[in-house]
Design a protein around this motif. Sequence first.
Motif, short mmCIF file in Angstrom:
data_model
loop_
_atom_site.label_atom_id
_atom_site.label_comp_id
_atom_site.label_asym_id
_atom_site.label_seq_id
_atom_site.Cartn_x
_atom_site.Cartn_y
_atom_site.Cartn_z
N GLY A 202 31.08 33.87 54.40
CA GLY A 202 30.70 33.75 53.00
C GLY A 202 30.96 35.02 52.22
O GLY A 202 31.48 34.99 51.10
N LEU A 203 30.63 36.17 52.80
CA LEU A 203 30.86 37.45 52.12
C LEU A 203 32.35 37.73 51.94
O LEU A 203 32.77 38.22 50.90
CB LEU A 203 30.23 38.58 52.92
CG LEU A 203 28.75 38.90 52.66
CD1 LEU A 203 28.31 40.06 53.52
CD2 LEU A 203 28.51 39.21 51.20
N THR A 204 33.15 37.41 52.95
CA THR A 204 34.60 37.63 52.85
C THR A 204 35.20 36.81 51.71
O THR A 204 36.01 37.31 50.92
CB THR A 204 35.29 37.28 54.18
OG1 THR A 204 34.75 38.09 55.22
CG2 THR A 204 36.79 37.51 54.09
N LEU A 205 34.80 35.54 51.63
CA LEU A 205 35.30 34.68 50.55
C LEU A 205 34.88 35.24 49.20
O LEU A 205 35.68 35.29 48.25
CB LEU A 205 34.76 33.26 50.74
CG LEU A 205 35.19 32.22 49.71
CD1 LEU A 205 36.70 32.06 49.72
CD2 LEU A 205 34.52 30.89 49.97
N LEU A 206 33.63 35.68 49.08
CA LEU A 206 33.14 36.19 47.81
C LEU A 206 33.85 37.49 47.43
O LEU A 206 34.21 37.68 46.26
CB LEU A 206 31.62 36.42 47.89
CG LEU A 206 30.88 36.46 46.55
CD1 LEU A 206 30.94 35.10 45.89
CD2 LEU A 206 29.44 36.89 46.76
N VAL A 207 34.07 38.37 48.39
CA VAL A 207 34.78 39.63 48.12
C VAL A 207 36.21 39.35 47.67
O VAL A 207 36.70 39.95 46.70
CB VAL A 207 34.78 40.53 49.37
CG1 VAL A 207 35.76 41.69 49.22
CG2 VAL A 207 33.38 41.07 49.63
N THR A 208 36.88 38.42 48.35
CA THR A 208 38.26 38.08 47.98
C THR A 208 38.34 37.61 46.53
O THR A 208 39.16 38.10 45.74
CB THR A 208 38.80 36.98 48.90
OG1 THR A 208 38.74 37.44 50.25
CG2 THR A 208 40.24 36.65 48.56
N LEU A 209 37.48 36.67 46.16
CA LEU A 209 37.50 36.13 44.81
C LEU A 209 37.08 37.17 43.78
O LEU A 209 37.65 37.24 42.68
CB LEU A 209 36.59 34.90 44.73
CG LEU A 209 37.02 33.71 45.59
CD1 LEU A 209 35.98 32.60 45.54
CD2 LEU A 209 38.37 33.18 45.13
N ALA A 210 36.11 38.01 44.11
CA ALA A 210 35.67 39.04 43.18
C ALA A 210 36.78 40.06 42.92
O ALA A 210 36.98 40.49 41.78
CB ALA A 210 34.42 39.73 43.72
N GLY B 9 38.36 40.85 53.03
CA GLY B 9 38.50 40.37 51.65
C GLY B 9 39.47 41.22 50.85
O GLY B 9 40.21 40.71 50.01
N GLY B 10 39.47 42.55 51.11
CA GLY B 10 40.41 43.43 50.41
C GLY B 10 41.85 43.11 50.76
O GLY B 10 42.72 43.08 49.88
N ILE B 11 42.12 42.85 52.05
CA ILE B 11 43.49 42.50 52.46
C ILE B 11 43.91 41.17 51.84
O ILE B 11 45.03 41.03 51.31
CB ILE B 11 43.58 42.45 54.00
CG1 ILE B 11 43.43 43.84 54.59
CG2 ILE B 11 44.91 41.82 54.44
CD1 ILE B 11 43.44 43.88 56.11
N ALA B 12 43.02 40.17 51.88
CA ALA B 12 43.34 38.85 51.31
C ALA B 12 43.60 38.96 49.81
O ALA B 12 44.57 38.37 49.29
CB ALA B 12 42.21 37.87 51.60
N ALA B 13 42.76 39.70 49.10
CA ALA B 13 42.93 39.84 47.64
C ALA B 13 44.22 40.60 47.32
O ALA B 13 44.94 40.24 46.39
CB ALA B 13 41.72 40.56 47.05
N TRP B 14 44.50 41.64 48.09
CA TRP B 14 45.75 42.39 47.87
C TRP B 14 46.96 41.49 48.05
O TRP B 14 47.91 41.54 47.25
CB TRP B 14 45.83 43.56 48.85
CG TRP B 14 47.20 44.20 48.87
CD1 TRP B 14 47.68 45.15 48.01
CD2 TRP B 14 48.27 43.89 49.77
NE1 TRP B 14 48.98 45.45 48.32
CE2 TRP B 14 49.38 44.70 49.40
CE3 TRP B 14 48.40 43.03 50.85
CZ2 TRP B 14 50.58 44.65 50.09
CZ3 TRP B 14 49.60 42.97 51.53
CH2 TRP B 14 50.68 43.79 51.15
N PHE B 15 46.95 40.67 49.09
CA PHE B 15 48.09 39.79 49.35
C PHE B 15 48.30 38.82 48.18
O PHE B 15 49.43 38.61 47.72
CB PHE B 15 47.87 39.01 50.64
CG PHE B 15 49.00 38.07 50.98
CD1 PHE B 15 50.16 38.53 51.56
CD2 PHE B 15 48.90 36.72 50.69
CE1 PHE B 15 51.21 37.68 51.86
CE2 PHE B 15 49.94 35.85 50.98
CZ PHE B 15 51.10 36.34 51.57
#
Length: 849
Positions: A493-501, A792-798
């Motif tokens: 849940g936190l990873t998904l939220l970090v990615t979207l944020a 989440g940072g890696i997913a958002a960067w990609f």
Amino acid sequence: MPLSQTLKLAIRFSLREMRGGLSGFMIFLTCIALGVAAIGGVNSVARAITAGVANEGQTLLGGDIRFELNQREMTDAERAFVAQLGTLAESANMRSMARLEDGSDQSLAEVKAVDDAYPLYGALLTEPALSRAELFGERAGAFGAAAPDIFFERMGIELGDRIKLGSATFEVRARIVAEPDAISDGFGFAPRLMVSLEGLRASGLIQPGSLVEHAYKVRLPPNSTEADLVAIRDVAAERFPEAGWSVRTRSNAAPALASNIERFSQFLTLVGLTALVVGGVGVANAVSAYLDGKRGVIATFKSLGASGGFVFTVYLVQILIIAGIGIIAGLALGALMPFAAGAVLSSIIPVPAEGGFYPMALAMAALFGVLVTLAFALLPLGRARDVPATALFREMGFGGRGLPRLAYVAASLGLAVILALLAIWFSGDRRIAAIFVGATIFAFIVLRSVGVAVQWLARKSPRVRSTALRLAIGNIHRPGALTPSVVLSLGLGLTLLVTLALIDGNLRRQIAGSLPERAPNFFFVDIQAGEVDAFAALVQEAAPAGKLMRVPMLRGRIMALNGVDVQTMQVPPEGAWVLRGDRGLTYSATIPENATLSQGEWWPEDYDGEPLVSFSADEAREIGLEIGGTVTVNVLGRNVTARIANFREVQWESMGINFVMVFSPNTFAGAPHSWLATLSVEGATAADESRILNVVTRAYPTVTTVRVKDALDVVNRIVAQLGTAIRAAASVALIASVLVLAGALAAGNRARIHDAVVLKTLGATRRTLIAAFSFEYLLIGLATALFALFAGGIAAWFIVARIMTLPSSFLPEVAASTILFALVLTVGIGLVGTWRVLGHKAAPVLRNL
């Protein structure tokens, strides 16, 4: 005993055991209900909107069939063909500048000009209600017009005031309350201004090369069928192969809306599935804790001769009954969502959502609920099946028993694979769904590894002097520790939220900061070829320090690639936008200054051979083009085939003048067209921009001026709305994570009670125990938050850097809020349960040791 009798006996025992209620299963029920409701509700709402579009197709389209042409009107032959089909209504759409009569202010407007037959379906509602002649007719030297409230606010006018559009004067006589076919005209950056076709023609805005879209809507006889519509399209394509028109029917009234709804519903379905899978961890925890509390019952069953299979069946039936209750509750919530969504969405989407019962959407949600329950319940059930009665009487629980026999592990993995395949199969964009499912599986594996790594580090850590901290570190790695469950439940849940944020934050930063700094201040559209030099001189005089770029511009539609009709081609979704609708086209003798060649060579400045085209490299790769291939475009009713000479890298994020296709100058020799220009003025203030805008609009009323800041404000509002909706959807997964976290901590309470009683008996104070538990939850929460930030940072960067091709940066505020949120959750929920643990009397626990 026959299998049927065994099953009946198992069901009877299951029902008897459940007479005590659902104690311990509330988190199980809530997780299943939440995930099922999210999946069933989202898909039901999507189908409700789709049904609304289908049922209102004629009204939303403005007819049964609609022919659209860019930059030209129908020829006599084309008009005769369309007119004989039924009742014909014509309209024209374009962007232009509306000005106050004294020229003191102006605003961009989406101008829609209609004829006497408008609307063929539905009703144009205005306030006050006026006849067509009263609303649009010419009176005292001014044509009539209508506009929504936002236009009045932007222009600072009242009913009856006059404005200028091009060279004509219009009196705004009514406010638009409802425009029946607005959605089929597409998204607009500016408010609507509705006038008559006569008024638009009198304005002088329609000139050779002007960016105007002509729409011809037909009302067919009442008994016309979908087969008739298909036949009309086929005949139109056969008789007018080079018309270049876009043809839509009532069954496809709003393709962009339908596509966006489908994509968004797919995303929310995957988020709902993530919530359901996170809830599956809660299912496993709840089943393990429940079976652990039934050790005595299970031991008694086995001592009296019950087989392991019988014990397994008894508790599997119980789990399925409880899951069924959760699924039914989730389906009830999901079934109600279309009715609730109608009122909420009415102010956002001008389409009535058809409230109703959508069994296929709910059946899919129920299927996912059953599969998740079984996939996560089989392992603890299988473990309980094989534990001998003597071990059950001696041991505290099942935690140290390892994996069950291979059949249960294989069945659980098989169900997980089926769940993943169904999620991909039910998705319209299976590539995105496959990536999402793969990422979830990878996250599960990594989170398990993180949990193991945290325990290993705790086990290898040096001995500390603090008693509380030493107890906390020991609790992290001891057998039956909560560490794996907490890391797994909260991590997803936190990873998904970090990615979207991070994605949302980077987009907002680009729109509010970086993009405006790199983007030009103005776009100027519809500059006539004979006026382009004088226009450039005026702009340079108004903004001496500004940089003006100008290029010729036409509109065209890609008809074929390498001789293959694009309507018969299957292209990846990321490249499909190039082939959808009309594209801006230009020609140039030299390489555009904001692009670089990546493959091939540019043509000579005096080139006069076969038509050549330069294609943007990324888009060419996505739709499978190669150097030497051909592209056929329709421009002004004529098909032109050009050979691909080179590919170029285009900096779309600069928001400057960029085109997918740049042609050799000889390609469009003699074709009427207008020019497009941009103006960049470094350090320009809002007052400077208003002055430049006023100067240009006064001198060239037919030129459409778009201030980039205004367009970015509109985009920013849309991104904000989408961000809010996406975060709300992601919160469903986070809520499931919190519930599972609470369940995991509650499941460990019995062991905690034992530890606390023993430690208090040995002299530990309540303060020491609270400090030990706090340190334990703090360390686990911190480890989970750090993983979520990393993943989440890696997913958002990609997504931002590779897919959106925008600069990506890590946002410290997201990191700080994530760590704080994780610590508050783990420590807060943990201490609530611990406080109850510490209140237990020692004697009852010590007697059972």
